[in-house]
Design an enzyme around this catalytic site. Structure first.
Site, PDB file in Angstrom:
ATOM      1  N   GLY A  41      -1.364  -1.541  -0.457  1.00  0.00           N
ATOM      2  CA  GLY A  41      -1.278  -0.922   0.858  1.00  0.00           C
ATOM      3  C   GLY A  41      -1.506   0.572   0.767  1.00  0.00           C
ATOM      4  N   GLY A  43      -1.048   2.452   3.741  1.00  0.00           N
ATOM      5  CA  GLY A  43      -0.436   3.031   4.929  1.00  0.00           C
ATOM      6  C   GLY A  43       0.455   4.186   4.512  1.00  0.00           C
ATOM      7  CG  LEU A  44       2.517   6.538   7.449  1.00  0.00           C
ATOM      8  CD1 LEU A  44       3.568   6.821   8.495  1.00  0.00           C
ATOM      9  CD2 LEU A  44       1.699   7.787   7.174  1.00  0.00           C
ATOM     10  CG  HIS A 267       6.877  -0.381  22.323  1.00  0.00           C
ATOM     11  ND1 HIS A 267       6.789   0.249  23.543  1.00  0.00           N
ATOM     12  CD2 HIS A 267       6.951   0.602  21.397  1.00  0.00           C
ATOM     13  CE1 HIS A 267       6.813   1.557  23.345  1.00  0.00           C
ATOM     14  NE2 HIS A 267       6.915   1.800  22.062  1.00  0.00           N
ATOM     15  CB  SER A 285       2.987   6.815  23.033  1.00  0.00           C
ATOM     16  OG  SER A 285       4.091   7.517  22.526  1.00  0.00           O
ATOM     17  NE  ARG A 338      10.110   2.200  20.570  1.00  0.00           N
ATOM     18  CZ  ARG A 338       9.330   2.546  19.572  1.00  0.00           C
ATOM     19  NH1 ARG A 338       9.176   1.725  18.551  1.00  0.00           N
ATOM     20  NH2 ARG A 338       8.705   3.697  19.581  1.00  0.00           N
ATOM     21  CD  GLU A 433       6.018  -2.801  10.912  1.00  0.00           C
ATOM     22  OE1 GLU A 433       5.275  -1.805  11.050  1.00  0.00           O
ATOM     23  OE2 GLU A 433       6.012  -3.762  11.699  1.00  0.00           O
ATOM     24  NE  ARG A 443       9.960   1.059  14.204  1.00  0.00           N
ATOM     25  CZ  ARG A 443       9.223   1.866  14.977  1.00  0.00           C
ATOM     26  NH1 ARG A 443       9.512   3.151  15.081  1.00  0.00           N
ATOM     27  NH2 ARG A 443       8.191   1.401  15.650  1.00  0.00           N
TER      28      ARG A 443
HETATM   29  C1  LIG Z   1       0.385   1.028  18.183  1.00  0.00           C
HETATM   30  C2  LIG Z   1       1.536   1.471  17.332  1.00  0.00           C
HETATM   31  C3  LIG Z   1       2.143   2.700  17.544  1.00  0.00           C
HETATM   32  C4  LIG Z   1       3.204   3.126  16.762  1.00  0.00           C
HETATM   33  N1  LIG Z   1       3.762   4.341  17.011  1.00  0.00           N
HETATM   34  C5  LIG Z   1       4.775   4.778  16.217  1.00  0.00           C
HETATM   35  C6  LIG Z   1       5.339   6.076  16.414  1.00  0.00           C
HETATM   36  O1  LIG Z   1       4.944   6.819  17.296  1.00  0.00           O
HETATM   37  N2  LIG Z   1       6.326   6.466  15.594  1.00  0.00           N
HETATM   38  C7  LIG Z   1       6.778   5.668  14.586  1.00  0.00           C
HETATM   39  O2  LIG Z   1       7.661   6.100  13.868  1.00  0.00           O
HETATM   40  N3  LIG Z   1       6.252   4.451  14.377  1.00  0.00           N
HETATM   41  C8  LIG Z   1       5.262   3.975  15.154  1.00  0.00           C
HETATM   42  N4  LIG Z   1       4.731   2.733  14.932  1.00  0.00           N
HETATM   43  C9  LIG Z   1       5.174   1.945  13.778  1.00  0.00           C
HETATM   44  C10 LIG Z   1       4.530   2.459  12.504  1.00  0.00           C
HETATM   45  O3  LIG Z   1       3.225   2.879  12.765  1.00  0.00           O
HETATM   46  C11 LIG Z   1       4.460   1.431  11.403  1.00  0.00           C
HETATM   47  O4  LIG Z   1       5.660   0.746  11.282  1.00  0.00           O
HETATM   48  C12 LIG Z   1       4.168   2.107  10.079  1.00  0.00           C
HETATM   49  O5  LIG Z   1       3.053   2.929  10.185  1.00  0.00           O
HETATM   50  C13 LIG Z   1       3.964   1.091   8.975  1.00  0.00           C
HETATM   51  O6  LIG Z   1       3.526   1.748   7.815  1.00  0.00           O
HETATM   52  P1  LIG Z   1       3.398   0.976   6.459  1.00  0.00           P
HETATM   53  O7  LIG Z   1       2.925   1.952   5.464  1.00  0.00           O
HETATM   54  O8  LIG Z   1       4.662   0.264   6.179  1.00  0.00           O
HETATM   55  O9  LIG Z   1       2.302  -0.171   6.702  1.00  0.00           O
HETATM   56  P2  LIG Z   1       0.825  -0.137   7.307  1.00  0.00           P
HETATM   57  O10 LIG Z   1       0.419   1.177   7.801  1.00  0.00           O
HETATM   58  O11 LIG Z   1       0.746  -1.302   8.214  1.00  0.00           O
HETATM   59  O12 LIG Z   1      -0.083  -0.391   6.058  1.00  0.00           O
HETATM   60  C14 LIG Z   1      -0.240  -1.637   5.465  1.00  0.00           C
HETATM   61  C15 LIG Z   1      -1.219  -1.495   4.338  1.00  0.00           C
HETATM   62  O13 LIG Z   1      -1.144  -2.641   3.519  1.00  0.00           O
HETATM   63  C16 LIG Z   1      -2.414  -3.190   3.331  1.00  0.00           C
HETATM   64  N5  LIG Z   1      -2.200  -4.618   3.159  1.00  0.00           N
HETATM   65  C17 LIG Z   1      -1.482  -5.463   3.938  1.00  0.00           C
HETATM   66  N6  LIG Z   1      -1.484  -6.691   3.416  1.00  0.00           N
HETATM   67  C18 LIG Z   1      -2.212  -6.623   2.284  1.00  0.00           C
HETATM   68  C19 LIG Z   1      -2.598  -7.559   1.299  1.00  0.00           C
HETATM   69  N7  LIG Z   1      -2.196  -8.817   1.343  1.00  0.00           N
HETATM   70  N8  LIG Z   1      -3.377  -7.125   0.294  1.00  0.00           N
HETATM   71  C20 LIG Z   1      -3.787  -5.836   0.198  1.00  0.00           C
HETATM   72  N9  LIG Z   1      -3.440  -4.910   1.093  1.00  0.00           N
HETATM   73  C21 LIG Z   1      -2.675  -5.303   2.123  1.00  0.00           C
HETATM   74  C22 LIG Z   1      -3.210  -2.785   4.529  1.00  0.00           C
HETATM   75  O14 LIG Z   1      -4.561  -2.791   4.214  1.00  0.00           O
HETATM   76  C23 LIG Z   1      -2.664  -1.378   4.760  1.00  0.00           C
HETATM   77  O15 LIG Z   1      -3.324  -0.487   3.907  1.00  0.00           O
HETATM   78  C24 LIG Z   1       3.677   2.299  15.729  1.00  0.00           C
HETATM   79  C25 LIG Z   1       3.080   1.060  15.505  1.00  0.00           C
HETATM   80  C26 LIG Z   1       2.042   0.633  16.318  1.00  0.00           C
HETATM   81  C27 LIG Z   1       1.484  -0.730  16.108  1.00  0.00           C
END
Ligand SMILES: Cc1cc2nc3c(=O)[nH]c(=O)nc-3n(C[C@H](O)[C@H](O)[C@H](O)COP(=O)(O)OP(=O)(O)OC[C@H]3O[C@@H](n4cnc5c(N)ncnc54)[C@H](O)[C@@H]3O)c2cc1C
Ligand code: FES
Lengths: 648, 246
Positions: A41, A43-44, A267, A285, A338, A433, A443
């Protein structure tokens, strides 16, 4: 039950993390090169952890499904990120952020984890600013804040309506720096399909190369999953199309306990469903609730006329509008958490006051804000969201109120992890997440970004190092051993089985049907009868899937239908565990609302005596029911109360 | 509405592609363009044919994954949006819609409408960051930044890296993409320290990969879903010039 050791350090809550860091094991710089880490992953959490572990000197391999790490789903977060900086001088503190988060989570999160989250929140903002993240600023040049639900202070930092994008691009830039340096190796368009265990420890992954279709093996001393949430079990959600729970689900089937699967966030402010062909839901948002007022017509006749298109919202007089959140929750008004806002919208619509042609929508109105602040100010704050709305709905929210309705958005549940964010499989860490750790049963807005970056930059680089300290004598893993071979064979067998069905129904069609079962029975309002029904229906649907699913194309090369089929096969199992978890939790808490357990005013009624615990499920085999383990939650620093958003 | 789709099909990177026609019927004007593609794909799968491969993920205009060239326009006929935000109400009943992948040498086709944009990652890896590690940074409010500059930096930073700018440019120039990143950092005190090194190495990699020159046609700005301004290109040219003479 020995396995469920939360490993919370001893000592007063404010000193736990400092003590932990002071006494943890470290790896000396020369030895770090001998240690391999897999991060799944970008993501953040994945992006920040991979970059930080690379900076420390570990050999990192990082994987993502998209074509670039910059496209992880975190990019879509709009509203903002919390921190206890107290820059506005409005009374914020680490304790208050901690308190609000535990209360917002309806007293179902682990105190020590949440306190640490609040404690490092300030470092996150410092780090991001140093990376060049262009947060919103005041004319004096300092950082600006806004308010989010569930808080009485302004502690949310933001970058227009694109906070997630900017934070993720910050992590991506740090990651790119390390890729260039050679400490991190990047694998894009790869999907992890299983975890490889050797002697009980996580030592690698089996990955499908989404372009060639080949299965690959990768070994390491430890594995981190930052794979995001499983909201797409519901088919329609605000998640991205490839968001999936697959990697965490596979970890579950390999022995990692899964915690609170039924804790899902709905949400309140999403664009309502418009047609059967709909593929996803778009979030508006939460920040909009700073200035927007939520209402429905007081009179049912008005609502009906609006539904038929005979009346416009702007034609409804002020006294005929019901600002139901302001009415029911005077202290927090439109900024209640929420879960509360979502349920209140559903309640009004179920009572026949909903608007839009389906009656499943409420208004979010900016008329007063525009009058008070001027259109320019509103445009500067929310311009991109208004534009997004207009492109989708074809209505101009500056002139007519937005229509919104609740939608599946976030999963509080996830892999069970201890204080170190390690699962019950040694060497398998889970962050963001994908784990269950910080948000309890609900949350608060702007806290997922905080958790992602807290885990990624400031927690995992320490706790993983503590684990890796005694791994330095373990040589780099070869991937030709029996464990890798066996796990790869099992993955291949799963793929072969899907092709062998040669049925007549598309993957999407099954996914949609699962989504209906979930939304109707495991959604905003649940009861025993519905949950039991859902479990039966999911079991039947799963059976049907394996008899009737149609996966065209080849095993080699790119095959999008196969990718989806593998994910939906997992969702069809996970949905059942979610329903089972909801069924065994005989109380209402946060996003988990059981109709049988509510106060006279329709608020969630917790049962603290019997349910102040984390439900952690252990996989016992495909034909055996999962086994429930309980981690008791102990509150030493917060008085557990009925949540109250009516008075301050 | 009913439409005639002419879609580019290509098995893999080395193979020859061709247009294939597909009729679609009863598409709602409120459906998004990609939902229309989903409907087509479900029909193809039901018939046992392989669905059309295209990139997409967030479906709300922010991840930069979707990338269709529709009737001669990157991201289609509407302005300031991505393909996933395009809605069918922008099309007329009976219309023929031609759908192609981004066409640019540095973005080879992977399959059908999917292209490989890793060249953009390569450019960022060359210097699209501030070289600091996690921890040990000053308090976020230690360095005040003029709101105007923070806003301009944000304008530039809103680039989603979709590559429409390259697809629109007859020279396949990546100047808008690169200049957006360079500008974001040039406008912020945190980025100034490495400004010279950054612009030189990012431009060098951009040229190496084979992106073309900018000949000021501004097609990139016109199609950019985030309306990134070509003034960023001017700013980058200045940065580059300063780097060369200093
Ligand atoms: C529309 C929207 C708006 C939001 N707004 C807010 C906000 O304003 N403030 C806030 O705090 N939160 C917000 N959230 C929640 C927040 O964005 C997410 O919970 C958070 O960004 C998740 O980050 P993460 O790094 O855990 O996962 P993600 O960013 O979901 O990253 C997952 C990563 O894992 C990889 N991955 C997944 N499965 C596999 C696999 N099997 N094999 C290889 N790679 C894989 C993906 O490619 C990706 O790179 C929002 C969510 C959404 C949907
Ligand atoms: S799918 Fe994310 S921008 Fe279009």
């Amino acid at each position: 039950m020995a396995k469920l050791d939360s490993k919370v350090p001893k000592g007063p809550i404010a000193e736990k993390w400092t003590n932990y860091k002071a006494h943890q094991n470290l790896v000396n710089p020369a030895n770090k090169r001998k240690v391999d880490v897999i991060v799944v992953g970008t993501g953040l959490v994945g992006g920040a952890a991979a970059a930080s572990l690379g900076e420390l000197g570990f050999n990192v391999k990082v994987f993502c499904i998209q074509d670039s790490p910059r496209r992880a789903h975190s990019i879509a977060a709009q509203g903002g990120i919390n921190a206890a900086k107290n820059y506005p001088n409005d009374g914020d503190s680490v304790y208050r952020l901690f308190y609000d988060t535990v209360k917002g989570g309806d007293y179902r999160a682990r105190e020590a984890n949440v306190y640490r989250l609040a404690e490092v929140s300030n470092n996150i903002i410092d780090q991001c600013v140093a990376q060049g993240v262009p947060f919103a600023r005041e004319y004096g040049g300092l950082l600006d804040n806004r308010s989010f639900g569930g808080a009485l202070v302004s502690r949310t930092f933001y970058a227009r309506g694109q906070t997630g994008q900017q934070l993720l691009l910050g992590a991506y830039s740090a990651l790119s720096k390390e890729i260039k340096k050679g400490s991190v190796e990047l694998f894009t368009r790869r999907e992890v399909l299983d975890i490889v265990k050797i002697d009980g420890k996580a030592r690698g992954i089996i990955v499908r190369n989404l372009v060639t279709g080949e299965l690959e093996r990768h070994g390491a001393h430890a594995v981190l999953l930052g794979t995001g949430g499983y909201g797409n079990v519901f088919f329609l959600s605000t998640n991205a199309m490839t968001s999936n729970g697959g990697a965490a689900w596979r970890a579950y089937k390999r022995g990692a306990y899964f915690a609170n699967p039924s804790f899902v966030q709905i949400h309140p402010t999403c664009i309502p469903v418009h047609g059967a062909y709909q593929s996803k839901l778009t979030l508006m948002s939460e920040s909009l609730r700073n200035d927007g007022r939520i209402w429905v017509p007081k009179k049912k006749e008005d609502a009906q006329k609006i539904q038929k298109g005979e009346l416009k919202p702007t034609e409804i007089a002020e006294e005929d509008r019901d600002y139901y959140l302001e009415r029911r929750y005077p202290a927090f008004g439109n900024l209640v958490p929420r879960d509360v806002a979502s349920r209140a919208a559903k309640e009004r619509c179920d009572a026949g006051h909903g608007v839009g042609n389906t009656g499943l929508a409420v208004y979010l109105d900016f008329e007063d804000a525009i009058k008070r602040l001027g259109r320019n100010v509103i445009e500067a704050r929310y311009g991109n969201l208004f534009q997004m709305y207009e492109k989708i709905v074809d209505e101009n929210p500056y002139g007519t109120p937005m229509m919104i309705y609740p939608a599946i958005h976030y999963t509080m549940g996830g892999t069970w992890v201890d204080y170190e964010l390690q699962s019950t499989i040694p060497g398998l860490f889970v962050g963001g997440e994908a784990n269950f750790s910080d948000h309890g049963a609900n949350r608060l807005g702007a806290s997922a970004l905080m958790q992602g970056l807290s885990d990624g930059y400031f927690v995992l680089p320490y706790t993983m190092q503590n684990y890796l300290a005694d791994q330095i004598t373990v040589p780099h893993f070869k991937t030709d051993g029996t464990e890798f071979e066996q796990t790869e064979k099992e993955v291949q067998a799963r793929i072969d089985k899907l092709f062998a069905v040669k049925g007549d129904e598309t993957v999407d069609s099954f996914h949609r049907r699962l989504g209906h079962i979930m939304w109707d029975n495991v959604g905003m309002a649940r009861n025993k009868e519905g949950l039991e029904k859902a479990i039966k229906e999911i079991q039947e649907l799963r059976k049907e899937f394996w008899q009737r699913v149609k996966v065209p194309g080849e095993k080699t090369g790119m095959n999008v239908e196969l990718e989806k089929a593998l994910r939906v096969a997992d969702f069809l199992e996970q949905g059942e565990l979610m329903a089972l978890d909801a069924l065994t939790r005989n109380e209402s808490s946060g996003g988990h609302f059981r109709l049988e357990y509510q106060t006279e005013e329709g608020e969630a009624l917790r049962d603290d005596k019997n349910f102040t615990h984390v439900s952690a499920w252990e996989y016992m085999g495909d034909d055996e029911p999962a086994k429930l383990h309980k981690e008791p939650l102990v509150y030493e620093n917060i008085e557990v109360k009925q949540r109250n958003y009516k008075t301050a | 509405m009913d439409l005639k789709l002419k879609i580019w099909r290509q098995q893999g990177p080395g193979t020859k592609g061709k247009f294939v026609e597909y009729p679609v019927k009863n598409i709602s004007a409120d459906a998004s363009f990609l939902e229309m593609m989903d409907i087509l794909n479900e029909e193809l799968v039901a018939k046992g044919e392989e669905p059309v491969a295209f990139d997409h993920d967030c479906r709300e205009g922010i991840c930069g994954m979707c990338s269709l060239y529709i009737n001669g326009n990157p991201h289609g006929p509407d302005s300031a949006i991505t393909t996933c935000q395009l809605h069918m109400r922008k099309f007329k009943d009976g219309e023929t819609v031609v759908i192609e992948p981004w066409r640019a040498k540095p973005f080879p086709v992977i399959k059908d409408l999917m292209v490989d944009r890793s060249a953009f990652d390569d450019i960022i890896q060359a210097g699209g960051y501030v070289s600091i590690n996690t921890g040990g940074v000053p308090d976020a409010n230690d360095i005040p930044i003029k709101k105007e500059n923070a806003d301009l930096a944000m304008d530039a930073a809103s680039c989603i890296g979709c590559g429409a700018c390259v697809a629109a440019c007859k020279n396949a120039s990546a100047m808008l993409f690169v200049s957006a990143k360079v500008s974001q950092f040039a406008l912020l005190p945190q980025g100034k320290i490495e400004a010279k090194r950054r612009v030189e190495s990012m431009v060098a990699v951009m040229d190496d990969i084979g992106f073309g020159n900018c000949t000021n046609t501004y097609a990139c700005e016109a199609v950019c879903p985030k309306e990134i301004s070509v003034t960023n290109i001017a700013r980058m040219n200045r940065e580059f010039f300063v780097a060369k003479v200093s």
